[in-house]
Design an enzyme around this catalytic site. Structure first.
Site, mmCIF file in Angstrom:
data_model
loop_
_atom_site.group_PDB
_atom_site.id
_atom_site.type_symbol
_atom_site.label_atom_id
_atom_site.label_comp_id
_atom_site.label_asym_id
_atom_site.label_seq_id
_atom_site.Cartn_x
_atom_site.Cartn_y
_atom_site.Cartn_z
ATOM 1 N N SER A 192 0.819 -1.215 0.000
ATOM 2 C CA SER A 192 0.000 0.000 0.000
ATOM 3 C C SER A 192 0.858 1.273 0.000
ATOM 4 O O SER A 192 0.481 2.270 -0.623
ATOM 5 C CB SER A 192 -0.932 -0.006 1.220
ATOM 6 O OG SER A 192 -0.189 -0.098 2.410
ATOM 7 N N GLU A 221 11.128 -8.618 -4.602
ATOM 8 C CA GLU A 221 11.618 -7.401 -3.922
ATOM 9 C C GLU A 221 13.095 -7.554 -3.579
ATOM 10 O O GLU A 221 13.891 -6.630 -3.761
ATOM 11 C CB GLU A 221 10.798 -7.158 -2.651
ATOM 12 C CG GLU A 221 9.367 -6.755 -2.945
ATOM 13 C CD GLU A 221 8.480 -6.689 -1.703
ATOM 14 O OE1 GLU A 221 7.428 -6.061 -1.792
ATOM 15 O OE2 GLU A 221 8.834 -7.272 -0.662
ATOM 16 N N GLY A 242 2.899 -8.506 1.630
ATOM 17 C CA GLY A 242 2.142 -8.589 0.374
ATOM 18 C C GLY A 242 2.541 -9.794 -0.464
ATOM 19 O O GLY A 242 2.023 -9.988 -1.566
#
Ligand code: 5RP
Length: 220
Positions: free
Chosen positions: A30, A103, A97
């Site tokens: 988010s 990542e 997430g």
């Protein structure tokens, strides 16, 4: 300020770290979504982006930002992403997430990691947030048993498959006093793709959203 407003503030502040004319690495979650919205405002001043998830790729492309495959790129000046927890040493838990593996790969290529987070993520010791571990499906039971030996309580994330086609085990009950050691140990279990500890490659700087404004924190 609401948590949403704190996320917007750090996302805007992160624009100062984006290098003009170059490619920026973009995280997932988010807070990263807020960053993508801010990045859209300066999209003509960057060469494009590398995405850390399919969700991020779609959002970037939706804003007309060119997304490069990581294999086309050898140099990323900065990677900007959120965290589930971050310490004063810039060690993080990520993967809430489920995008931890991509990542970690993009962060490995980037020269600098800028973490953007609201102040609730800043902790002295990692582990209150369950540690995500990405696992090859056939290894889930074996990896779970090994994680129990390390003192954790793994729970398979329900109805979730990563962008890489794997499962996530969320490990509760860990008080992580040596994150580099635990990151290495968990990654040595056969069947683990990677775990959500970012200690061997910590953030270089954290932009922390507080009610008094954005605080810039570096490793102490
Ligand atoms: C996704 C991540 C996110 O960065 C992390 O979960 C923080 O998310 P949010 O900004 O929604 O709090 O690691 O895999």
């Amino acid at each position: 300020m609401t948590q949403d407003e704190l996320k917007e503030a750090v996302a805007r502040a992160a624009l100062d770290y984006v290098v003009e004319g170059r490619i920026v690495g973009v995280g997932t979650g988010s807070t990263a979504r807020k960053f993508i919205e801010s990045l859209a405002g300066i999209k003509d001043r960057i060469a494009g982006a590398v995405a850390s998830s399919e969700d991020t790729r779609q959002r970037l492309e939706g804003h007309g930002i060119r997304v490069f495959d990581l294999n086309e790129v050898s140099d990323i000046p900065v990677y900007i992403d959120g965290a589930d927890e971050i310490t004063p040493h810039m060690h993080m838990i990520k993967g809430g997430g489920g995008a931890l593996t991509r990542e970690k790969i993009v962060a490995a290529v980037a020269q600098s990691f800028v973490c953007i987070a609201d102040a609730s993520k800043f902790v002295d010791v990692l582990g209150a947030f369950p540690l995500p571990v990405e696992v090859i499906p056939m290894a889930a039971a074996h990896v779970s048993r090994e994680l129990v030996k390390l003192g954790g309580t793994p729970v398979q994330r329900p109805n979730f498959v990563t962008d890489n086609g794997n499962l996530i085990l969320d490990v509760k009950g860990l008080r992580i006093t040596d994150p580099e050691d635990l990151e290495t140990r968990i990654n040595q279990i056969a069947g683990v793709v990677t775990n959500g500890l970012f200690a061997l490659r910590p953030a270089n700087v954290c932009l922390l959203g507080t009610p008094n404004g954005v605080r810039t924190v570096k490793a102490s």
